[in-house]
Write an enzyme that holds these catalytic residues in place. Sequence first.
Site, PDB file in Angstrom:
ATOM      1  CE1 TYR A 137      -5.967  11.299   5.130  1.00  0.00           C
ATOM      2  CE2 TYR A 137      -4.805  13.268   4.410  1.00  0.00           C
ATOM      3  CZ  TYR A 137      -4.803  11.924   4.717  1.00  0.00           C
ATOM      4  OH  TYR A 137      -3.636  11.206   4.621  1.00  0.00           O
ATOM      5  CG  HIS A 139      -0.363   0.056   2.525  1.00  0.00           C
ATOM      6  ND1 HIS A 139       0.315   1.157   2.997  1.00  0.00           N
ATOM      7  CD2 HIS A 139      -0.321  -0.852   3.536  1.00  0.00           C
ATOM      8  CE1 HIS A 139       0.739   0.941   4.217  1.00  0.00           C
ATOM      9  NE2 HIS A 139       0.385  -0.280   4.575  1.00  0.00           N
ATOM     10  CE1 TYR A 144       1.675  10.690  11.577  1.00  0.00           C
ATOM     11  CE2 TYR A 144       3.249  12.447  11.133  1.00  0.00           C
ATOM     12  CZ  TYR A 144       2.960  11.103  11.267  1.00  0.00           C
ATOM     13  OH  TYR A 144       3.953  10.168  11.078  1.00  0.00           O
ATOM     14  CG  ASP A 190      -4.511   6.425  12.365  1.00  0.00           C
ATOM     15  OD1 ASP A 190      -3.378   5.924  12.196  1.00  0.00           O
ATOM     16  OD2 ASP A 190      -4.702   7.577  12.786  1.00  0.00           O
ATOM     17  CG  LEU A 221      -9.082  10.816   8.862  1.00  0.00           C
ATOM     18  CD1 LEU A 221      -9.163  12.290   8.484  1.00  0.00           C
ATOM     19  CD2 LEU A 221      -7.726  10.507   9.490  1.00  0.00           C
TER      20      LEU A 221
END
EC number: 5.4.99.25
Length: 313
Positions: free
Chosen positions: A77, A44, A180, A49, A201
């Site tokens: 995101y 990947h 992050y 997470d 998320l």
Amino acid sequence: MKSKRRHSGRDVNGILLLDKPKNFSSNQVLQKVKSLFAARRAGHTGALDPLATGMLPICLGEATKFSPFLLNADKRYRVTAYLGHKTETSDAEGSVINKREITFTQPQLEEALEKFRGPILQIPSMYSALKHQGRPLYEYARQGVTLDREARRITVFDLQCLRWEGHELELEIHCSKGTYIRTIVDDLGEVLGCGAYVSDLRRLQVADYTHDSMVTLEKLEELTLKNNTLGSAIDLLLLPIESTALHLPEVNLESGAAACIKQGQPVSFFDNPTDTMVRLTEGGERHFIGIGIIDAHGRIAPKRLLRNVSDAL
């Protein structure tokens, strides 16, 4: 004399844009996809997470050579932040360590968001996979150890507030590699004076790959069960390896120059950009053969090459 270990599986090449489900690690879904394709090689391009969902590009076969170009790509995101609570991990998995009232106004929210747009310095969370002396930081954090972390320069290209209702703040973030999102939310909570953590998320985009091309695990499993021929249906879901390099300028080589490149030999090529990476194609049909680098003198050297032209298909 020991015999060389051989990897089982078939040679399947391409990129799957997996819609990662919640509560699975990136490695767990990688192994599942590898098994469904019966692929010899798979990897990947940047972990999500377990609580996160969304785009996880899976590279199969020769595409694994090009995974670093996606790992280093910009990403987009959508995140929901829970306001008024701060957790030890900056997400919903951690224990709440602080509760505060929400007192900021809409103009104060806009002012706070502006602090996170553009080039900024970010100190990674202790609950990250960054390594210190060979161990990920989260292992130290779980033992109650806090280490000094060097601030890293990142870029937030776009940061928009989609919704703010009570304790929930929904944001869309377009950012550079190494960002992050949990840290942005945690830091934003401190600027707002109330604390915040990531409650949801989802990754929407990696490089130029958009969310409408994603495939779920359920879809892969369904196609596998319906088709008896190994890979006949799910292989059609794979994107060509060249898609990892479509953002790069193309240099089309005639067969002689392409042969030199395939043997690792630089070639001179004029009227092209210099000091940059390029997408290399061959002949009139413009078959993708790999990625090269052009130096200041117009010499093209190979950086990543396919094993053979058919691997690009």
